[in-house]
Design an enzyme around this catalytic site. Structure first.
Site, short mmCIF file in Angstrom:
data_model
loop_
_atom_site.label_atom_id
_atom_site.label_comp_id
_atom_site.label_asym_id
_atom_site.label_seq_id
_atom_site.Cartn_x
_atom_site.Cartn_y
_atom_site.Cartn_z
N ALA A 21 8.06 1.83 1.83
CA ALA A 21 8.51 2.02 3.20
C ALA A 21 8.61 3.52 3.47
O ALA A 21 8.83 4.32 2.56
CB ALA A 21 9.86 1.35 3.44
N THR B 83 0.84 -1.19 0.00
CA THR B 83 0.00 0.00 0.00
C THR B 83 0.88 1.24 0.00
O THR B 83 1.95 1.26 0.60
CB THR B 83 -0.92 0.00 1.23
OG1 THR B 83 -1.88 -1.07 1.10
CG2 THR B 83 -1.67 1.32 1.38
N SER C 49 2.07 5.11 -2.29
CA SER C 49 2.30 5.65 -3.63
C SER C 49 3.30 4.83 -4.42
O SER C 49 3.13 4.65 -5.64
CB SER C 49 2.77 7.10 -3.52
OG SER C 49 3.96 7.20 -2.74
N THR C 50 4.35 4.32 -3.78
CA THR C 50 5.34 3.52 -4.51
C THR C 50 4.77 2.15 -4.86
O THR C 50 4.95 1.66 -5.98
CB THR C 50 6.62 3.36 -3.68
OG1 THR C 50 7.03 4.64 -3.18
CG2 THR C 50 7.75 2.80 -4.53
N ASP D 29 6.42 -3.92 -1.35
CA ASP D 29 5.76 -2.85 -0.63
C ASP D 29 6.71 -1.67 -0.51
O ASP D 29 7.93 -1.83 -0.63
CB ASP D 29 5.33 -3.33 0.77
CG ASP D 29 4.14 -2.57 1.33
OD1 ASP D 29 3.82 -1.48 0.80
OD2 ASP D 29 3.54 -3.05 2.31
N GLU E 128 -0.43 -4.95 6.13
CA GLU E 128 0.89 -5.04 5.50
C GLU E 128 1.79 -6.02 6.24
O GLU E 128 2.50 -6.81 5.62
CB GLU E 128 1.54 -3.65 5.45
CG GLU E 128 0.92 -2.72 4.42
CD GLU E 128 1.50 -1.33 4.47
OE1 GLU E 128 1.64 -0.72 3.40
OE2 GLU E 128 1.81 -0.84 5.58
#
Length: 236
Positions: free
Chosen positions: A85, A28, A30-31, A83, A105
């Protein structure tokens, strides 16, 4: 390159870890959203994978991009989780949860054979803690939980303001699980594993944003290109 272009470059490199037939954890933020979009392109080109989303937002992104989805109730393991960070230390311990999805997550990461974190290189830090540490809590007994957190922080040798995260409407931010988030502005966390253990022992704390021993690889995109960092030998 802009920050968004760097994020997308890191996400593109993470696709090299994906093989046909894999069961994936979809992060989850933007990246991670860039990764889901690029994964969707590969799926449309014939790649066969299924994904477990870590938030309702990621679920919507995956459905929009045509990535087939499943749940942890329907698969016995995940091959890979990708994911983002909020901070990454040289140990590859990370702070996550800025987007509010830390509980799911962490469940998904722990169910995975491998976790790869992707980010632009601004997230690389020598010591965790400059980014506020999210702590997901039960709304009931919030005052008691805050006091217990302050005690745990003192025992771990850290201190800082604890604030209740608010949503756009000015009320408490509510996670997908129906919980609230307290953000701890600690500045520096010298011993993340010790603090993680103390936080996990507090009644009322559902989960915290210290991901200890979960990430095996970090992909960092910067002006000089892509840097790949693997967890140091000897680390769990």
């Amino acid at each position: 390159m802009s920050k968004e272009e760097l994020k997308r470059a890191a996400a593109a490199r993470a696709l090299e870890y994906v093989s046909d037939g894999m069961q994936l954890g979809l992060g989850t933020g933007s990246t991670a959203k860039h990764f889901v979009e690029l994964l969707g392109e590969r799926v449309r080109a014939g790649l066969r994978v299924v994904g477990v989303p870590t938030s309702e937002g990621t679920r919507a992104d995956a459905e929009r991009c045509g990535v087939p989805l499943t749940t942890l109730d329907d698969v016995d393991h995940l091959d890979l989780t990708v994911d983002g960070a909020d901070e990454i230390a040289p140990s590859l311990d990370v702070i996550k949860g800025g987007g509010g999805a830390l509980l799911r997550e962490k469940i998904v990461a722990a169910a995975s054979t491998r976790m790869v974190v992707i980010s632009d290189d601004s997230k690389w830090v020598e010591t965790l803690g400059r980014f506020p540490l999210p702590v997901e809590v039960i709304p009931f007994g919030l005052g008691a939980t805050r006091r217990a957190l302050a005690t745990a922080f003192a025992e771990a040798g850290v201190t800082g303001e604890i604030t209740l995260r608010q949503g756009p409407d000015g009320h408490a931010f509510v996670t997908d699980g129906g919980h609230w988030i307290l953000d701890a502005h600690l500045g520096r966390i010298p011993e993340p594993p010790r603090l993680a253990a103390l936080l996990s022992a507090i009644p009322g704390v559902v989960e915290h944003g210290l991901f200890i021993g979960l990430a095996k690889t970090a992909i960092l995109a910067g002006s000089q290109g892509i840097r790949i960092v693997d967890r140091p030998r000897g680390r769990v």
